[in-house]
Design a protein around this motif. Structure first.
Motif, short mmCIF file in Angstrom:
data_model
loop_
_atom_site.label_atom_id
_atom_site.label_comp_id
_atom_site.label_asym_id
_atom_site.label_seq_id
_atom_site.Cartn_x
_atom_site.Cartn_y
_atom_site.Cartn_z
N PHE A 1 0.86 -1.42 -0.17
CA PHE A 1 -0.01 0.04 0.04
C PHE A 1 0.86 1.25 -0.14
O PHE A 1 0.37 2.52 -0.13
CB PHE A 1 -0.98 0.13 1.07
N ALA A 2 2.22 1.15 0.10
CA ALA A 2 3.27 2.30 -0.06
C ALA A 2 3.47 2.46 -1.48
O ALA A 2 4.42 3.14 -1.82
CB ALA A 2 4.27 2.27 0.95
N THR A 3 3.05 1.42 -2.54
CA THR A 3 3.35 1.57 -3.75
C THR A 3 2.26 1.69 -4.76
O THR A 3 1.10 1.54 -4.04
CB THR A 3 4.15 0.08 -3.92
N ARG A 4 2.72 1.57 -6.08
CA ARG A 4 1.36 1.46 -6.82
C ARG A 4 1.77 0.34 -7.81
O ARG A 4 1.20 0.45 -8.90
CB ARG A 4 1.51 2.95 -7.80
N ALA A 5 2.16 -0.54 -7.37
CA ALA A 5 2.32 -2.03 -8.07
C ALA A 5 0.79 -2.55 -8.15
O ALA A 5 -0.13 -2.21 -7.48
CB ALA A 5 2.82 -3.08 -6.96
N PRO A 6 0.60 -2.93 -9.52
CA PRO A 6 -0.62 -3.28 -10.05
C PRO A 6 -1.39 -4.54 -9.51
O PRO A 6 -2.43 -4.64 -9.49
CB PRO A 6 -0.49 -3.61 -11.47
N SER A 7 -0.49 -5.54 -8.87
CA SER A 7 -1.26 -6.57 -8.28
C SER A 7 -1.53 -6.33 -6.71
O SER A 7 -0.72 -6.17 -5.78
CB SER A 7 0.05 -7.81 -8.36
N ARG A 8 -3.02 -6.31 -6.60
CA ARG A 8 -3.68 -5.74 -5.35
C ARG A 8 -4.70 -6.54 -5.10
O ARG A 8 -5.18 -7.07 -5.96
CB ARG A 8 -3.92 -4.18 -5.67
N PRO A 9 -5.13 -6.51 -3.80
CA PRO A 9 -6.42 -7.23 -3.53
C PRO A 9 -7.44 -6.67 -4.44
O PRO A 9 -8.27 -7.56 -4.63
CB PRO A 9 -6.63 -6.83 -2.05
N ASN A 10 -7.52 -5.55 -4.73
CA ASN A 10 -8.73 -5.01 -5.76
C ASN A 10 -7.82 -4.22 -6.84
O ASN A 10 -7.48 -3.09 -6.55
CB ASN A 10 -9.70 -4.05 -5.00
N PRO A 11 -7.58 -4.86 -8.05
CA PRO A 11 -6.50 -4.42 -8.78
C PRO A 11 -7.03 -3.24 -9.74
O PRO A 11 -7.34 -3.29 -11.01
CB PRO A 11 -6.04 -5.62 -9.80
#
Length: 166
Positions: free
Chosen positions: A80-90
């Motif tokens: 959550f301190a990044t903008r990485a695309p793989s997220r719980p809600n992408p």
């Protein structure tokens, strides 16, 4: 909760390799956004804005991890301190330049998303609300600008492809 795409983003990027990781690194990259017919009337008055926010679904994202090594860095960070695309809600968010509207097609520039990305929403960028000159940017304040395009570290579902993020 149900999300329903309101359109499709057609960009020049078919895979993550070489795709800009943020609109700031995508100067001049143009795309068109096809808004589905039932949402066309919602485009009224949008043409007066220089920039718009596109909210979209990272449709090629792989399963998320809560710790990642983001683009622009070599240190593991909390997701959550990044903008990485793989997220719980992408969900992706990009402020792009609006070049014009023809019917239900938006011509946009400075795009950083892959071709075929499902569009979830459009919001106007308003400098009065969206600009905070003195804002701190956490660990990003300490990294350089090298690495402005995706290198595949977040490879997703289709082959090794996925949208980028800081």
């Amino acid at each position: 909760m149900k999300l329903k795409p309101i359109g499709i983003i057609h960009s020049p990027f078919s895979g993550s390799a070489g795709t800009p990781i943020q609109p700031a690194f995508a100067q001049g990259a143009e795309a068109h956004v096809e808004v589905f017919e039932e949402y066309q009337d919602g485009l009224k008055d949008l043409e007066g804005f220089d920039r718009i926010w596109l909210l979209y679904w990272f449709h090629r994202a792989r399963k998320y991890r809560l710790r990642v090594t983001p683009y622009l860095d070599h240190v593991e960070r909390g997701l959550f301190a990044t903008r990485a695309p793989s997220r719980p809600n992408p969900i992706g968010l990009s402020a792009v330049r609006l070049l014009g509207i023809e019917g239900r097609t938006l011509r946009v520039a400075d795009v950083d998303m892959l071709d075929g990305t499902p569009l979830l929403d459009i919001k106007p960028y308003a400098r009065r609300f969206d600009h905070f000159a003195a804002a701190r940017s956490g660990w990003l304040d300490d990294v350089g600008s090298e690495g402005s395009h995706a290198d595949g570290r977040f490879a997703g579902r289709d082959e090794d492809e996925e949208e980028g993020g800081v």
